[in-house]
Design a protein around this motif. Structure first.
Motif, PDB file in Angstrom:
ATOM      1  N   SER A 292       0.815  -1.212   0.000  1.00 26.48           N
ATOM      2  CA  SER A 292       0.000   0.000   0.000  1.00 26.48           C
ATOM      3  C   SER A 292       0.846   1.257   0.000  1.00 26.48           C
ATOM      4  O   SER A 292       0.550   2.222  -0.722  1.00 26.48           O
ATOM      5  CB  SER A 292      -0.938   0.002   1.209  1.00 26.48           C
ATOM      6  N   ILE A 293       1.916   1.277   0.801  1.00 26.48           N
ATOM      7  CA  ILE A 293       2.707   2.509   0.913  1.00 26.48           C
ATOM      8  C   ILE A 293       3.809   2.618  -0.135  1.00 26.48           C
ATOM      9  O   ILE A 293       4.373   3.696  -0.328  1.00 26.48           O
ATOM     10  CB  ILE A 293       3.307   2.683   2.323  1.00 26.48           C
ATOM     11  N   ILE A 294       4.106   1.513  -0.817  1.00 28.15           N
ATOM     12  CA  ILE A 294       5.185   1.549  -1.818  1.00 28.15           C
ATOM     13  C   ILE A 294       4.644   1.517  -3.238  1.00 28.15           C
ATOM     14  O   ILE A 294       5.087   2.267  -4.107  1.00 28.15           O
ATOM     15  CB  ILE A 294       6.164   0.364  -1.607  1.00 28.15           C
ATOM     16  N   ARG A 295       3.658   0.685  -3.505  1.00 29.14           N
ATOM     17  CA  ARG A 295       3.166   0.531  -4.874  1.00 29.14           C
ATOM     18  C   ARG A 295       1.908   1.327  -5.155  1.00 29.14           C
ATOM     19  O   ARG A 295       1.704   1.813  -6.270  1.00 29.14           O
ATOM     20  CB  ARG A 295       2.888  -0.948  -5.170  1.00 29.14           C
ATOM     21  N   ASP A 296       1.028   1.446  -4.159  1.00 29.69           N
ATOM     22  CA  ASP A 296      -0.309   1.968  -4.443  1.00 29.69           C
ATOM     23  C   ASP A 296      -0.361   3.485  -4.454  1.00 29.69           C
ATOM     24  O   ASP A 296      -0.707   4.093  -5.463  1.00 29.69           O
ATOM     25  CB  ASP A 296      -1.307   1.401  -3.440  1.00 29.69           C
ATOM     26  N   GLN A 297      -0.052   4.101  -3.326  1.00 29.56           N
ATOM     27  CA  GLN A 297      -0.155   5.556  -3.263  1.00 29.56           C
ATOM     28  C   GLN A 297       0.594   6.092  -2.050  1.00 29.56           C
ATOM     29  O   GLN A 297       0.876   5.364  -1.094  1.00 29.56           O
ATOM     30  CB  GLN A 297      -1.625   5.982  -3.161  1.00 29.56           C
ATOM     31  N   LYS A 298       0.913   7.373  -2.114  1.00 28.86           N
ATOM     32  CA  LYS A 298       1.532   8.041  -0.983  1.00 28.86           C
ATOM     33  C   LYS A 298       0.526   8.064   0.173  1.00 28.86           C
ATOM     34  O   LYS A 298      -0.637   8.440   0.008  1.00 28.86           O
ATOM     35  CB  LYS A 298       1.923   9.463  -1.365  1.00 28.86           C
TER      36      LYS A 298
END
Length: 383
Positions: A292-298
């Motif tokens: 979630s924090i690396i690929r999806d969004q800030k």
């Protein structure tokens, strides 16, 4: 029977039933597996046997295997490797006798894949490659490729402070099908910048390579001047950088691919400093949230919520924290190869509170988290 090359011999995958029959029949000419002769393996001497997945047994035999030609290797294109964002430095679980627990390993890898992890570092610091002999090391890479290589990129940690060892292990790692290699700079017996360049050029010729800079462990920073010279090599993928985000930004402004080696900085590496992503320890535990924090969004709020876990994991040198955590989650047996020992009981209690705060459902495994007592851990000096 499936056969692939190992560091000092062949890695043979036999149906479990066949291997068990062989143990009690004339296929093995000795009452002991180790050192016996395997007729199914063309008379080679047996170096080791491990439980595999899907009703198979992995047998390593000692006849030296020739390296495969470059055309036969399974390495990925450099550009494909550069696209990976979330790579887990995967933990290696153990059985009570110190052998690999491949069933627990396979389950852990499957959970990584199911939650969106794109690559694995096999036999890295987190996977305790430093505590393996090379036969174990190459067997684990081969096993990972055999069962998961079509679903996830397998990057073998085949670096060494000896150029001879690193080149031989890297050659064999690509021969058994790994997609790329992770290479550390020579540690303890450090060398000059010119020596670093020659060392890395020696290992990069075999296939896609990520260079790993972690001065806190090696005692020597790989300076930008070295990386800049190496970056022109056709097999240079990028680097895992642990010095910090100022260094990351320096490289990304030169269009180099950089993964953070520090979980607590990785969100900012990705979204604020141009980094590609992270090679993560924390994703062993919470692969979905790391995605979630690396690929999806800030997501600064979620990152802040995860920082106490990341900090806890590195209270003592890695992999002590992740070994303790996975044991308390019931994902692996609480078996440690020395010199690693579990975190003390107060820190083990703190981990349970952290899990409760984040939510048990976000962690790997499905057993309740618990505080293990000292006598529940098995510490092995010989294995």
């Amino acid at each position: 029977m499936a056969v692939s090359a190992g560091l000092n011999g062949w890695v043979v995958s036999l149906p479990r039933e066949e291997a068990l029959r062989s143990a009690s029949s004339t296929s093995f000419r000795s009452s002991s597996f180790l050192g016996a002769t395997c007729r199914s393996c063309h008379g080679a001497r047996i170096a080791g046997i491990s439980a595999g997945r899907g009703g198979r047994v992995v047998v390593s035999v000692s006849a030296r295997a020739p390296a495969l030609s470059p055309q036969s290797r399974n390495s990925s294109k450099v550009e494909d490797m550069k696209k990976l964002r979330l790579i887990t430095a995967i933990k290696t679980p153990y059985l009570p006798d110190g052998r690999f627990d491949l069933q627990a390993y396979d389950d852990l890898v499957a959970q990584q894949i199911n939650h969106g992890v794109e690559g694995l570092i096999v036999g890295g610091t987190t996977g305790e490659g430093q505590l393996m002999d090379w036969e174990e090391h190459i067997m684990l890479i081969a096993h990972t490729v055999n069962y998961f290589g079509k679903r996830i990129k397998v990057i073998g940690n085949t670096g060494s402070n000896s150029t001879m060892e690193a080149t031989h292990a890297t050659d064999q790692g690509f021969a058994v099908g790994m997609h790329g290699s992770l290479q550390i700079n020579p540690y303890y017996g450090k060398t000059s910048n010119s020596g670093l360049i020659k060392h890395f050029n020696s290992v990069m010729r075999f296939g896609p390579t990520i260079i790993y800079n972690v001065p806190a462990r090696t005692g020597q920073d790989i300076e930008p001047a070295v990386i800049e010279q190496l970056s022109g090599h056709p097999h240079f993928v990028g680097l895992k950088e642990c010095v910090g985000n100022n260094r990351v930004e320096y490289y990304t402004k030169q269009n180099l691919t950089v993964w953070s080696g520090n979980d607590d900085q990785s969100h900012d590496t990705r979204w604020n400093f141009g980094g590609q992503g992270v090679i993560s320890v924390t994703s062993n535990l919470i692969p979905g949230l790391m995605k979630s924090i690396i690929r999806d969004q800030k997501n600064e709020e979620l990152n802040a919520k995860l920082l106490p876990l990341m900090n806890w994991l590195f209270i003592e040198p890695n992999p002590i924290g992740v070994n303790t955590a996975l044991s308390q989650l019931g994902v692996i047996r609480p078996v440690f190869r020395l010199p690693y020992v579990p975190l003390d009981v107060e820190k083990r209690r703190l981990f349970v509170k952290i899990v409760e705060t984040i939510g048990r459902e976000h962690f790997v495994g499905d057993k309740p988290v618990q505080v293990l007592e000292d006598d529940e851990f098995l510490l092995l000096a010989r294995f």
